[in-house]
Motif scaffolding. Structure first.
Motif, short mmCIF file in Angstrom:
data_model
loop_
_atom_site.label_atom_id
_atom_site.label_comp_id
_atom_site.label_asym_id
_atom_site.label_seq_id
_atom_site.Cartn_x
_atom_site.Cartn_y
_atom_site.Cartn_z
N THR A 97 0.74 -1.32 -0.07
CA THR A 97 -0.23 -0.08 -0.15
C THR A 97 0.79 1.39 0.11
O THR A 97 2.02 1.19 0.85
CB THR A 97 -1.03 -0.02 1.33
N VAL A 98 0.61 2.13 -0.80
CA VAL A 98 1.37 3.42 -0.90
C VAL A 98 0.45 4.59 -0.45
O VAL A 98 -0.66 4.54 -1.34
CB VAL A 98 2.34 3.58 -2.34
N ARG A 99 1.00 5.48 0.11
CA ARG A 99 0.38 6.91 0.07
C ARG A 99 1.61 7.74 0.15
O ARG A 99 2.28 7.95 1.23
CB ARG A 99 -0.31 6.83 1.50
N LEU A 100 1.73 8.79 -1.11
CA LEU A 100 3.14 9.42 -1.15
C LEU A 100 2.50 10.96 -1.75
O LEU A 100 1.72 10.90 -2.56
CB LEU A 100 4.00 8.69 -2.23
N ASP A 101 2.99 11.77 -0.82
CA ASP A 101 2.69 13.18 -1.36
C ASP A 101 3.90 13.85 -2.46
O ASP A 101 5.11 14.05 -1.74
CB ASP A 101 2.83 13.93 0.13
N THR A 102 3.67 13.69 -3.54
CA THR A 102 4.66 14.05 -4.59
C THR A 102 5.08 15.55 -4.52
O THR A 102 6.13 16.01 -4.88
CB THR A 102 4.38 13.81 -6.01
N HIS A 103 4.24 16.41 -3.74
CA HIS A 103 4.65 17.77 -3.45
C HIS A 103 5.64 18.19 -2.40
O HIS A 103 5.93 19.00 -2.14
CB HIS A 103 3.34 18.58 -3.29
N ASP A 104 5.90 16.75 -1.57
CA ASP A 104 7.06 16.97 -0.53
C ASP A 104 8.51 17.15 -1.29
O ASP A 104 8.89 16.04 -1.94
CB ASP A 104 6.83 15.74 0.11
#
Length: 220
Positions: free
Chosen positions: A118-125
């Motif tokens: 499962t992935v939850r990644l904020d690409t604005h970080d």
């Protein structure tokens, strides 16, 4: 239903080609980029949620991949604004919705059996990105089966695409150029295994979603 279902051929959908069609749920519509099947389908789509739309709870026997492009997408695990990458493995379930409205890029029924990440990644970080030569890369997911990332390239920079196992690109910002043909924001391209192409960033650079390797087993 068959849409761009021959994976031995290149497929391109530009914003001028976007045909928004209603889903079975009121307030949710989609552009079908490729599809094999009806409502239970191997599918790649752009999906648009009107404000206060709620989709019934459902499962994903073969997984789901989401990139939030605009607005805020919500499900049982939280609220995700533009730039969030979500990966729900086979056997997962959720009830998606959007209070303010959202536009998402979605891939369904495309994960191998046994995948459990499962992935939850904020690409604005900023910490999610690193530099590789002239361009910046945000890794989203990697396995023996596929490599998924976001990439930012400056004007005129070549896009390095390993098409040995096929590749798929979505233009998130700027322009992607092949020869003299520009592909702007919202353009989607699928390249078959072994395809030869020369892609470069446009005058203002380009940001793309890039997936490679995942089409290797789909051509007889």
């Amino acid at each position: 239903m068959l849409i761009h279902s021959d994976f031995s051929r290149r497929a391109i959908v530009t914003p001028a080609d976007h045909d928004w069609v209603a889903s079975p749920q009121s307030g949710v519509e989609r552009v079908m980029l490729d599809r094999i099947g009806s409502e239970r389908a191997r599918a790649t789509s752009l999906v648009r949620y009107q404000p206060h739309s709620v989709f019934p709870a459902h499962g994903h026997p073969s997984g789901e991949e989401i990139l939030v492009l605009d607005g805020t997408f919500s499900d049982d695990s939280g609220d995700y604004g533009a730039g969030w990458y979500l990966r729900n493995p086979p056997g997962s379930s959720h009830q998606p919705s959007s209070t303010e409205g959202a536009l998402i890029f979605v891939k369904l029924w495309q994960m191998p059996e046994g995948e459990s990440t499962t992935v939850r990644l904020d690409t604005h970080d900023p910490a999610a990105w690193h530099r590789e030569g002239a361009h910046e890369v945000c890794p989203l997911y990697q396995s023996a089966y596929e490599q998924v990332s976001l990439q930012r390239l400056p004007s005129g920079a070549p896009v390095s695409v390993d098409t040995q196992g096929g590749a798929e690109l979505l233009v998130l910002d700027g322009q992607l150029v092949e020869g003299r043909e520009p592909f702007g924001r919202g353009s989607w391209m699928r390249l078959p295994p072994g395809a030869v192409c020369t892609l470069t960033a446009g005058a203002d650079g380009v940001t793309i979603y890039l997936k490679a390797g995942h089409l290797a087993g789909l051509i007889p």
